[in-house]
Design an enzyme around this catalytic site. Structure first.
Site, PDB file in Angstrom:
ATOM      1  N   ASP A 442       0.778  -1.387  -0.054  1.00 16.86           N
ATOM      2  CA  ASP A 442      -0.023  -0.006  -0.107  1.00 16.86           C
ATOM      3  C   ASP A 442       0.741   1.133   0.195  1.00 16.86           C
ATOM      4  O   ASP A 442       1.929   1.216   0.738  1.00 16.86           O
ATOM      5  CB  ASP A 442      -0.732   0.129   1.250  1.00 16.86           C
ATOM      6  CG  ASP A 442      -2.062   0.947   1.267  1.00 16.86           C
ATOM      7  OD1 ASP A 442      -3.138   0.514   1.016  1.00 16.86           O
ATOM      8  OD2 ASP A 442      -1.545   2.379   1.523  1.00 16.86           O
ATOM      9  N   ASN A 450      -2.373  12.794  -3.970  1.00 17.11           N
ATOM     10  CA  ASN A 450      -3.399  13.293  -5.049  1.00 17.11           C
ATOM     11  C   ASN A 450      -3.804  14.910  -4.554  1.00 17.11           C
ATOM     12  O   ASN A 450      -4.074  15.654  -5.520  1.00 17.11           O
ATOM     13  CB  ASN A 450      -4.756  12.646  -4.590  1.00 17.11           C
ATOM     14  CG  ASN A 450      -4.837  11.233  -5.470  1.00 17.11           C
ATOM     15  OD1 ASN A 450      -4.245  11.205  -6.522  1.00 17.11           O
ATOM     16  ND2 ASN A 450      -5.755  10.245  -5.050  1.00 17.11           N
ATOM     17  N   ASP A 459      -2.568   8.947 -10.628  1.00 20.12           N
ATOM     18  CA  ASP A 459      -2.755   7.770 -11.516  1.00 20.12           C
ATOM     19  C   ASP A 459      -1.363   7.170 -11.988  1.00 20.12           C
ATOM     20  O   ASP A 459      -1.188   6.172 -12.224  1.00 20.12           O
ATOM     21  CB  ASP A 459      -3.487   8.389 -12.786  1.00 20.12           C
ATOM     22  CG  ASP A 459      -5.254   8.397 -12.354  1.00 20.12           C
ATOM     23  OD1 ASP A 459      -5.272   7.898 -11.164  1.00 20.12           O
ATOM     24  OD2 ASP A 459      -5.845   8.701 -13.034  1.00 20.12           O
ATOM     25  N   GLU A 485      -5.030   2.180  -3.831  1.00 20.42           N
ATOM     26  CA  GLU A 485      -3.463   2.429  -3.986  1.00 20.42           C
ATOM     27  C   GLU A 485      -2.801   0.958  -3.526  1.00 20.42           C
ATOM     28  O   GLU A 485      -1.540   1.004  -2.939  1.00 20.42           O
ATOM     29  CB  GLU A 485      -2.723   3.639  -3.313  1.00 20.42           C
ATOM     30  CG  GLU A 485      -2.636   3.430  -1.911  1.00 20.42           C
ATOM     31  CD  GLU A 485      -3.867   3.417  -1.129  1.00 20.42           C
ATOM     32  OE1 GLU A 485      -4.897   3.270  -1.343  1.00 20.42           O
ATOM     33  OE2 GLU A 485      -3.859   3.903   0.300  1.00 20.42           O
TER      34      GLU A 485
HETATM   35  N1  LIG Z   1      -5.310   9.386  -8.156  1.00 17.56           N
HETATM   36  C1  LIG Z   1      -5.925   8.199  -7.882  1.00 17.56           C
HETATM   37  N2  LIG Z   1      -6.095   8.133  -6.526  1.00 17.56           N
HETATM   38  C2  LIG Z   1      -7.155   7.071  -5.946  1.00 17.56           C
HETATM   39  C3  LIG Z   1      -7.496   6.067  -6.842  1.00 17.56           C
HETATM   40  N3  LIG Z   1      -8.118   5.200  -5.966  1.00 17.56           N
HETATM   41  C4  LIG Z   1      -8.120   5.800  -4.751  1.00 17.56           C
HETATM   42  N4  LIG Z   1      -7.516   6.859  -4.691  1.00 17.56           N
HETATM   43  C5  LIG Z   1      -7.161   7.712  -3.728  1.00 17.56           C
HETATM   44  O1  LIG Z   1      -6.310   7.062  -2.787  1.00 17.56           O
HETATM   45  C6  LIG Z   1      -6.411   7.769  -1.446  1.00 17.56           C
HETATM   46  C7  LIG Z   1      -6.234   6.598  -0.473  1.00 17.56           C
HETATM   47  O2  LIG Z   1      -6.231   7.430   0.849  1.00 17.56           O
HETATM   48  P1  LIG Z   1      -6.113   6.697   2.279  1.00 17.56           P
HETATM   49  O3  LIG Z   1      -6.915   5.519   2.170  1.00 17.56           O
HETATM   50  O4  LIG Z   1      -6.536   7.890   3.381  1.00 17.56           O
HETATM   51  O5  LIG Z   1      -4.587   6.043   2.654  1.00 17.56           O
HETATM   52  P2  LIG Z   1      -3.432   7.044   2.338  1.00 17.56           P
HETATM   53  O6  LIG Z   1      -3.418   8.479   2.397  1.00 17.56           O
HETATM   54  O7  LIG Z   1      -2.374   6.390   1.530  1.00 17.56           O
HETATM   55  O8  LIG Z   1      -2.594   6.979   4.003  1.00 17.56           O
HETATM   56  P3  LIG Z   1      -2.212   5.473   4.408  1.00 17.56           P
HETATM   57  O9  LIG Z   1      -2.464   4.589   3.490  1.00 17.56           O
HETATM   58  O10 LIG Z   1      -2.848   5.652   5.928  1.00 17.56           O
HETATM   59  O11 LIG Z   1      -0.651   6.014   4.281  1.00 17.56           O
HETATM   60  C8  LIG Z   1      -7.749   8.322  -1.582  1.00 17.56           C
HETATM   61  O12 LIG Z   1      -7.497   9.691  -1.509  1.00 17.56           O
HETATM   62  C9  LIG Z   1      -8.312   8.124  -2.645  1.00 17.56           C
HETATM   63  O13 LIG Z   1      -9.099   9.080  -3.343  1.00 17.56           O
HETATM   64  C10 LIG Z   1      -7.085   5.927  -8.138  1.00 17.56           C
HETATM   65  O14 LIG Z   1      -7.499   5.384  -9.008  1.00 17.56           O
HETATM   66  N5  LIG Z   1      -6.328   7.260  -8.575  1.00 17.56           N
END
Ligand SMILES: Nc1nc2c(ncn2[C@@H]2O[C@H](COP(=O)(O)OP(=O)(O)OP(=O)(O)O)[C@@H](O)[C@H]2O)c(=O)[nH]1
Length: 565
Positions: A442, A450, A459, A485
């Site tokens: 992850d 983002n 992306d 992610e």
């Molecule tokens: N650019 C993009 N962002 C995505 C996609 N799928 C999910 N996300 C974003 O990934 C982010 C996941 O954030 P969180 O689950 O909070 O996790 P994090 O910010 O990585 O924090 P930790 O995992 O705790 O380190 C969210 O802001 C989603 O909108 C995608 O296909 N493309």
């Protein structure tokens, strides 16, 4: 096994075709032989009849000529001085006809020796008759000798004729009726001539008819009666000589009324001691005249029979030629049909079979066909080509659909559903010696990427991570994007050292990755890893274990690997 069966069935079809061709050839040859031999035999027999009857005609003609010559000889012997020149000229004319017809007889019909003998017999007989060219009849014995020597020469020839007739009949029994009747006609002409000869000398010498001559007359009449009876028994000639019976009856009538009546009255005059009512020269002339129709009768008969035989031969030849032509056409048609079916239908169908087999096997097939292929089969080729194109399109479409249903569209890695299916299959292969390893990964603080650089930059990061994971994976590894992610890999490996090294290499690679924001602002990322291992368990259990380890990695400061033994 299936392919072999198909190949052998194609060969079988060709074998059957050649077998049928050979059978057709043999059967048509047998049929042709059977039909031809019948027609050939009919034609051959008809042709033989023509040749044999023609030959017989020649021989019989001479017999007739001799009978005629005898009558002219009698006339000369009996003619008065003033009529000697005329009678001599008629006799010469008659002799020329006899000699001409004798010369026409081919050597294979009557042997040269026999002909020579006939001529040798004829020569002294003619010389004896020639004595009467200048002198009138004075010595009845000399005159009788002259007449008898002519009869003897004719008899000699007749013997040869009888021998030849029996040879004809042996050669061609089907001509039996006409040949016997023709001979009977010749005999009739001869017998009627001889009848008159019995009275010539007694009438000329005004002496009673000797007893021997009366007996000869009686035998002659019996012979003539038998010949009339024989001639009434008409065979097939009755159909092609319709007027012959009538001509026969009128000839008989004329002979009975003139010739026989004259003989009968002379016999009565002789027996009653009366003087003869007619002189010898007149008797010879009138009696000769009463025989005139016999020559016509024989000519009509011989010409009619010959015409019929020639016609029959022509018909038989026509029939034979028609049979030959029909058989040739039939054979050509049969051969043409077989070759047409072979080249325009069977071979293209076998080719179609090959194409269909190729299409089933998914091969690109060349559906070009020969222009000479039958129209219906050409349509089949074209339909099969279209079918092949459609099948390929369908296959391509279903492959695309299947890929779309299994792939994550952004990273082209397996989606969650496909990862679960393939990962579950791989897990079934795991064993204590070769356990399955599940690594969940992850991206750390992805939300802030983002938020800071925008979604498109996020992306790009995800795509780059997927490329990195693929780069480090080995054939058989199952890699998927579980969502957002979060990524996962599952593979079998005997020991944790290998897994540790593998995870560390990926972790370091991710650390080294360099990204840029929308305006070229550089940044890098880290990722956390949760590892689980096992065999003979559900994938969901392993996922839960790896997720727990990942949770631990996140909580313990991120950018680390948890769950390794
Ligand atoms: N650019 C993009 N962002 C995505 C996609 N799928 C999910 N996300 C974003 O990934 C982010 C996941 O954030 P969180 O689950 O909070 O996790 P994090 O910010 O990585 O924090 P930790 O995992 O705790 O380190 C969210 O802001 C989603 O909108 C995608 O296909 N493309």
């Amino acid at each position: 096994m299936k392919k072999l069966k198909k190949a052998s069935s194609s060969a079988n079809v060709l074998r059957y075709l050649w077998g049928s061709t050979a059978a057709t050839l043999i059967l048509t040859s047998i049929l042709s032989w059977w039909l031809l031999s019948g027609s050939w035999a009919a034609w051959h027999s008809a042709r033989n009849n023509v040749i044999q009857f023609d030959n017989f005609y020649q021989v019989l003609l001479v017999s007739n000529d001799l009978a005629s010559e005898r009558a002219y000889a009698n006339e000369l012997v009996l003619s008065p001085q003033e009529k000697k020149a005329q009678a001599g000229a008629s006799l010469d004319n008659s002799r020329q006809i006899t000699d001409r017809d004798l010369a026409k007889i081919p050597a294979d019909l009557l042997s040269p020796a026999l002909l020579r003998s006939t001529i040798e017999q004829l020569k002294p007989a003619r010389n004896k008759v020639d004595q009467f060219r200048e002198v009138t009849l004075s010595d009845p014995v000399v005159a009788q000798r002259a007449i008898d020597s002519m009869v003897a020469a004719t008899d000699f020839y007749h013997e040869a004729l009888f021998r030849r007739t029996s040879e004809f009949l042996l050669l061609e029994p089907s001509a039996l009726g006409p040949i016997l009747r023709a001979q009977a006609l010749g005999e009739l002409r001869d017998a009627t001539g001889r009848l008159g000869a019995q009275l010539i000398i007694p009438v000329a010498t005004h002496t009673p008819i000797p007893l021997g001559n009366i007996e000869a007359l009686s035998r002659g009449k019996e012979r003539i009666a038998v010949l009339w009876w024989l001639l009434r028994t008409q065979g097939a000639e009755a159909h092609y000589l319709p007027g012959f019976m009538q001509q026969l009856e009128s000839t008989r009538d004329q002979f009975e009324k003139q010739g026989v009546a004259m003989i009968d009255s002379l016999v009565i005059e002789s027996e009653s001691g009366q003087p003869y009512s007619v002189d010898a020269a007149n008797f010879a002339l009138r009696y000769h005249a009463s025989l005139g129709s016999f020559n016509e009768l024989l000519d009509t008969y011989l010409a009619g029979v010959k015409k019929h035989y020639v016609y029959t031969e022509q018909q038989a030849l026509l029939h034979l030629m028609m049979v030959v032509v029909i058989l040739i056409v039939l054979n050509l048609l049969a051969m043409g049909l077989i070759f047409y079916v072979r080249s325009r239908v069977l071979r293209p169908i076998l080719r179609l079979n090959e194409i269909a087999t190729g299409i089933i096997a998914g091969k690109q097939q060349d559906t070009l066909m020969n222009d000479s292929t039958a129209e219906e089969v050409q349509e089949l080729f074209s339909s099969l080509g279209t079918l092949g194109d459609k099948l390929r399109e369908q296959t391509r479409l279903s492959k695309t659909l299947q890929r779309q249903s299994e792939e994550d569209p952004l990273t082209n890695l397996l989606n969650r559903r496909a990862f679960d299916a393939l990962g579950g299959n791989l897990l079934k292969l795991a064993s204590p010696q070769q356990p399955a390893w599940l690594i969940m990964m992850d991206v750390d603080h992805f939300k802030s990427i983002n938020d800071t650089w925008g979604h498109p930059t996020g992306d790009k990061v995800l795509v780059q991570l997927a490329t990195t994971l693929k780069k480090f994976s080995r054939p058989g590894d199952v890699i998927g994007r579980l969502g957002g992610e979060e990524f996962a890999m599952i593979f079998c490996s005997p020991g944790h050292e290998d897994v540790t090294g593998y995870t560390t290499r990926i972790q370091n690679e991710i650390r080294r990755l360099r990204f840029e924001g929308p305006k070229g602002e550089p940044f890098s990322i880290t990722a956390s890893f949760g590892v689980a291992s096992g065999w003979q368990q559900e994938l969901s259990d392993m996922l839960a274990q790896a997720d727990a380890a990942l949770y631990e990695a996140k909580n313990s400061g991120r950018d680390r690997v948890c769950g390794l033994p």
